[in-house]
Each structure stands twice: as C-alpha cells, then as structure tokens.
Design a protein around this motif. Structure first.
Motif, PDB file in Angstrom:
ATOM      1  N   UNK A 138     -20.454  29.683 -45.195  1.00  0.00           N
ATOM      2  CA  UNK A 138     -20.452  29.488 -46.645  1.00  0.00           C
ATOM      3  C   UNK A 138     -19.291  30.262 -47.267  1.00  0.00           C
ATOM      4  N   UNK A 139     -18.504  29.586 -48.061  1.00  0.00           N
ATOM      5  CA  UNK A 139     -17.381  30.245 -48.729  1.00  0.00           C
ATOM      6  C   UNK A 139     -17.833  30.791 -50.082  1.00  0.00           C
ATOM      7  N   UNK A 140     -17.563  32.054 -50.305  1.00  0.00           N
ATOM      8  CA  UNK A 140     -17.928  32.710 -51.563  1.00  0.00           C
ATOM      9  C   UNK A 140     -16.730  32.746 -52.491  1.00  0.00           C
ATOM     10  N   UNK A 141     -16.968  32.396 -53.743  1.00  0.00           N
ATOM     11  CA  UNK A 141     -15.924  32.469 -54.745  1.00  0.00           C
ATOM     12  C   UNK A 141     -15.878  33.841 -55.386  1.00  0.00           C
ATOM     13  N   UNK A 142     -14.672  34.390 -55.526  1.00  0.00           N
ATOM     14  CA  UNK A 142     -14.475  35.708 -56.120  1.00  0.00           C
ATOM     15  C   UNK A 142     -13.773  35.592 -57.465  1.00  0.00           C
ATOM     16  N   UNK A 143     -14.110  36.513 -58.343  1.00  0.00           N
ATOM     17  CA  UNK A 143     -13.369  36.718 -59.572  1.00  0.00           C
ATOM     18  C   UNK A 143     -12.930  38.163 -59.643  1.00  0.00           C
ATOM     19  N   UNK A 144     -11.787  38.413 -60.212  1.00  0.00           N
ATOM     20  CA  UNK A 144     -11.295  39.782 -60.387  1.00  0.00           C
ATOM     21  C   UNK A 144     -11.186  40.080 -61.871  1.00  0.00           C
ATOM     22  N   UNK A 145     -11.773  41.186 -62.282  1.00  0.00           N
ATOM     23  CA  UNK A 145     -11.743  41.618 -63.685  1.00  0.00           C
ATOM     24  C   UNK A 145     -10.809  42.816 -63.781  1.00  0.00           C
ATOM     25  N   UNK A 146      -9.684  42.618 -64.446  1.00  0.00           N
ATOM     26  CA  UNK A 146      -8.656  43.641 -64.521  1.00  0.00           C
ATOM     27  C   UNK A 146      -7.590  43.360 -63.478  1.00  0.00           C
ATOM     28  N   UNK A 147      -6.348  43.186 -63.912  1.00  0.00           N
ATOM     29  CA  UNK A 147      -5.293  42.786 -62.979  1.00  0.00           C
ATOM     30  C   UNK A 147      -4.190  43.839 -62.879  1.00  0.00           C
ATOM     31  N   UNK A 148      -4.598  45.105 -62.827  1.00  0.00           N
ATOM     32  CA  UNK A 148      -3.653  46.193 -62.643  1.00  0.00           C
ATOM     33  C   UNK A 148      -3.289  46.383 -61.175  1.00  0.00           C
ATOM     34  N   UNK A 149      -2.833  47.583 -60.835  1.00  0.00           N
ATOM     35  CA  UNK A 149      -2.289  47.857 -59.505  1.00  0.00           C
ATOM     36  C   UNK A 149      -3.261  47.530 -58.378  1.00  0.00           C
ATOM     37  N   UNK A 150      -4.514  47.979 -58.493  1.00  0.00           N
ATOM     38  CA  UNK A 150      -5.453  47.820 -57.381  1.00  0.00           C
ATOM     39  C   UNK A 150      -5.924  46.385 -57.236  1.00  0.00           C
ATOM     40  N   UNK A 151      -5.844  45.582 -58.297  1.00  0.00           N
ATOM     41  CA  UNK A 151      -6.304  44.192 -58.217  1.00  0.00           C
ATOM     42  C   UNK A 151      -5.517  43.404 -57.179  1.00  0.00           C
ATOM     43  N   UNK A 152      -4.249  43.706 -57.019  1.00  0.00           N
ATOM     44  CA  UNK A 152      -3.426  43.019 -56.019  1.00  0.00           C
ATOM     45  C   UNK A 152      -3.986  43.226 -54.626  1.00  0.00           C
ATOM     46  N   UNK A 153      -4.465  44.431 -54.335  1.00  0.00           N
ATOM     47  CA  UNK A 153      -5.049  44.719 -53.029  1.00  0.00           C
ATOM     48  C   UNK A 153      -6.318  43.903 -52.831  1.00  0.00           C
ATOM     49  N   UNK A 154      -7.125  43.771 -53.870  1.00  0.00           N
ATOM     50  CA  UNK A 154      -8.344  42.964 -53.778  1.00  0.00           C
ATOM     51  C   UNK A 154      -7.999  41.503 -53.519  1.00  0.00           C
ATOM     52  N   UNK A 155      -7.014  40.986 -54.233  1.00  0.00           N
ATOM     53  CA  UNK A 155      -6.621  39.589 -54.034  1.00  0.00           C
ATOM     54  C   UNK A 155      -6.132  39.358 -52.605  1.00  0.00           C
ATOM     55  N   UNK A 156      -5.322  40.284 -52.099  1.00  0.00           N
ATOM     56  CA  UNK A 156      -4.808  40.143 -50.740  1.00  0.00           C
ATOM     57  C   UNK A 156      -5.922  40.291 -49.709  1.00  0.00           C
ATOM     58  N   UNK A 157      -6.892  41.163 -49.979  1.00  0.00           N
ATOM     59  CA  UNK A 157      -8.027  41.336 -49.070  1.00  0.00           C
ATOM     60  C   UNK A 157      -8.884  40.077 -49.034  1.00  0.00           C
ATOM     61  N   UNK A 158      -9.141  39.491 -50.195  1.00  0.00           N
ATOM     62  CA  UNK A 158      -9.920  38.250 -50.255  1.00  0.00           C
ATOM     63  C   UNK A 158      -9.218  37.149 -49.459  1.00  0.00           C
ATOM     64  N   UNK A 159      -7.906  37.089 -49.562  1.00  0.00           N
ATOM     65  CA  UNK A 159      -7.139  36.062 -48.857  1.00  0.00           C
ATOM     66  C   UNK A 159      -7.229  36.210 -47.338  1.00  0.00           C
ATOM     67  N   UNK A 160      -7.548  37.399 -46.854  1.00  0.00           N
ATOM     68  CA  UNK A 160      -7.663  37.629 -45.417  1.00  0.00           C
ATOM     69  C   UNK A 160      -8.996  37.162 -44.844  1.00  0.00           C
ATOM     70  N   UNK A 161      -9.960  36.865 -45.706  1.00  0.00           N
ATOM     71  CA  UNK A 161     -11.303  36.511 -45.248  1.00  0.00           C
ATOM     72  C   UNK A 161     -11.477  34.999 -45.205  1.00  0.00           C
TER      73      UNK A 161
END
Length: 347
Positions: free
Chosen positions: A1-24
C-alpha cells in the motif's frame, strides 16, 4: 500500500523529508504548504508535488495519509493537533515542541484521534548506534556506569538572523534543544530514565535570547551518572559524540559511527577497532557547521519504521512519549540553570 505524504513548512529540513519519502517504495509526496506561498510553489516544483495555499487545504486532501510537521519547533503542537483532528498520521520534527505542556497536548490529540505519532530522532537508526544498543542490551558492556553526550557545533550570527524565530525561547530553544537534543535522546535511550539534572547554561558567542552553550550532569534511575555538553560556538564544528562506559567496556560513537570499542576482559584491554564505516564521513560538510548538510537515508529509515508500525498496529520505534521524555531532560537543564539547583524528574 502506498501512503501519501504532505509536508507542512518548506524550510531547510523539509527538503530532507521530501528526499527521504522519495527513497521509500511505498510512499509518495502528494502536497506541501507553507505560510510563504511562493516558497511552497518553488519547493513543490522541485519535488514533483502539489502546493496547497494553506494548512486546511492540505489537510482536506484524501490522498494524504501522513503529514511531516516541519514548522518552527514552537508550532509543532499547534499544527500537529490540527493534523491529528483531520485524521492524519504525524511525523514531527525534533523536538516534539518547546514546552512539556505543548508536547502533552500533541500526544493526547494523536491518541484521541487514533493516529500514529513519531518524533524525528533519526540517529537511533544510524548503523553504529544500532550496534551500540545491541551491545548494551546483550550485556556486552556490563553494568552501565557513565554516559557522555557531546554536541560541539558551530553556527554563525547570520544563521540566527536568517529567520525571526531562530534563537527564541518561544519558537526555537537554544543549542541544547535545537542542536543537542538528538544526542540527549540517544543518551537516554542507551542509559535509561533520567532522575536528576544539574546544569549551567550561558549565551557566550551570539546575540540571541537563548543559550548557546550548556554543560549538564545527570543521574539515571539505574544509579549511573552522565554528562551533556552542547554549544553552537565551537568553531569550526566537531562530530557529535556519545560515549558509554560500563563495568565490562566502553564504546564511542561519532556522528553515528562506532569509532572505538574496548572490552575490559580482552587480553590487551581492547576489542580492536570496529569495522570501517560503509560510508566514511565527509568532515568537510557535516551538520556540525552546515544546517543543510543532512543526508536523507537515516530519515528514510525512521519513516520506513513508522509506516511499518502503522501497517502492523504497533508503536513506532520513536514515540511521542519518547520525544516528551527527551524534552523533559532539556527543560530540566534550563530550569536548573535558571534556579541554580538540581531538578528532579518524575517517573
């Protein structure tokens, strides 16, 4: 099952979250939002997702199952509570919030809504830390005696001036709560519950309202003792370290790598050097001097555990309560420095 993510706040650390999500393989970034709509649009374009004009619009999306809360620390509970009430599982950046009261509200909201909550403490997933915890749990280090956590990083005044929330008590916290909190968490995770904290905090090198240097001693429920050091004034910035000493040996972690392991019953007093790291650290660019120098792989490991926990109906490896316990140590250090007296922590 693929889970959809949303990110709230697009500062410095958000980029790491986006890249981490892309790895899964079982996750995808559906949308982001930020109070600065232009920043959100640029971020969305860079990461191939939608940009929503506001929080309500993002939380209304049916294709978002999990939200990553990447806003300033003092807003974590406020935003997280709204997301929990919308039925979204919660990944909250460290620390859980800046006050215990706010942390409690967030944890209660997640529990009431029946959603999962994890607080980012990705260094628990560092290979060296995993091996250290295994050694402790197997009794290889014996009875634990001393734990030492050190964060000697460097941040310029320009870093603090880059946003009006940085270096404030209400939104950020000082070197211990912002930068040192990861290794405070590792210290508690390895050594067990903390019962007493004594600390001295000072603002020595920056024009900010928070501390930029902390030295603390702690007592653990086991009877062991420990120290915590944190600063953002140590040029040019040094690896974070964790040293655990027991009756049978000592282990030393630097930036997630097990760099020394010595056993008392070895013929020469040493187990020899640990295996070379699979990915040697590049000291030229680390978070010690650059807040953006964080790689996404370990964040991805924590997110993978979180998704598995949701699917399996279990607690994630790092819970909201765990984040609150780490915050309690930091708050006790600040209170001890303010009053000049040790602070006792309850069960």
């Amino acid at each position: 099952m693929t889970r959809g993510f949303g990110i709230i706040g697009t500062g410095t650390i958000a980029k790491i979250h986006a890249e981490a999500i892309a790895l899964l393989p079982d996750a995808r970034l559906a949308a982001v939002t930020d109070t600065d709509s232009g920043t959100a649009r640029n971020f969305a374009a860079a990461h191939g997702c939608a940009a929503e004009p506001g929080l309500d619009a993002l939380l209304a999306r049916a294709d978002i199952d999990v939200v990553c809360v990447c806003v300033p620390s003092g807003l974590h509970a406020e935003i997280g509570v709204r997301a929990a009430k919308a039925g979204k599982h919660l990944v909250v950046e460290k620390p859980v919030d800046v006050t215990l009261e706010a942390a409690g509200r967030l944890i209660a909201a997640a529990r009431e809504a029946g959603v999962a909550l994890t607080v980012i403490s990705q260094h628990r997933f560092d290979p060296g830390v995993i091996e250290l915890k295994r050694l402790i749990d197997d009794g290889a280090l014996g009875r634990l005696l001393l734990g030492e956590a050190s964060t000697k990083w460097y941040r310029t005044q320009k870093y603090y001036d880059s946003a009006d929330w940085r270096g404030t008590w209400s939104m950020d916290g000082g070197s211990l709560l912002n930068q040192g909190v990861h290794y405070v968490d590792l210290l508690r995770w390895c050594m067990g519950p903390v019962t007493e904290v004594s600390a001295v905090c000072a603002t020595l090198a920056h024009d900010v309202e928070v501390e930029d240097t902390t030295l603390a001693t702690v007592r653990f429920a086991s009877g062991a003792v420990g120290t915590i050091r944190s600063t953002t004034a140590a040029f040019p910035g040094f690896p974070q370290s964790l040293e655990i000493t027991g009756t049978k040996g000592t282990a030393v972690i630097e930036d997630g790598q097990l760099v020394r392991l010595a056993f008392a019953d070895a013929a020469d007093g040493s187990a020899g050097p640990p295996p070379a790291p699979e990915h040697p650290r590049d000291d030229a660019r680390t978070a010690a001097a650059d807040p953006a120098a964080v790689t996404p792989e370990i964040h991805a490991a924590q997110l993978a555990d979180f998704l598995a926990a949701i699917d399996e109906g279990r607690d994630p490896a790092v819970t909201g309560d765990s984040g609150r316990e780490t915050l309690a140590i930091v708050r006790a250090a600040y209170e001890s420095s303010r009053t000049g007296h040790p602070v006792t922590l309850g069960p």
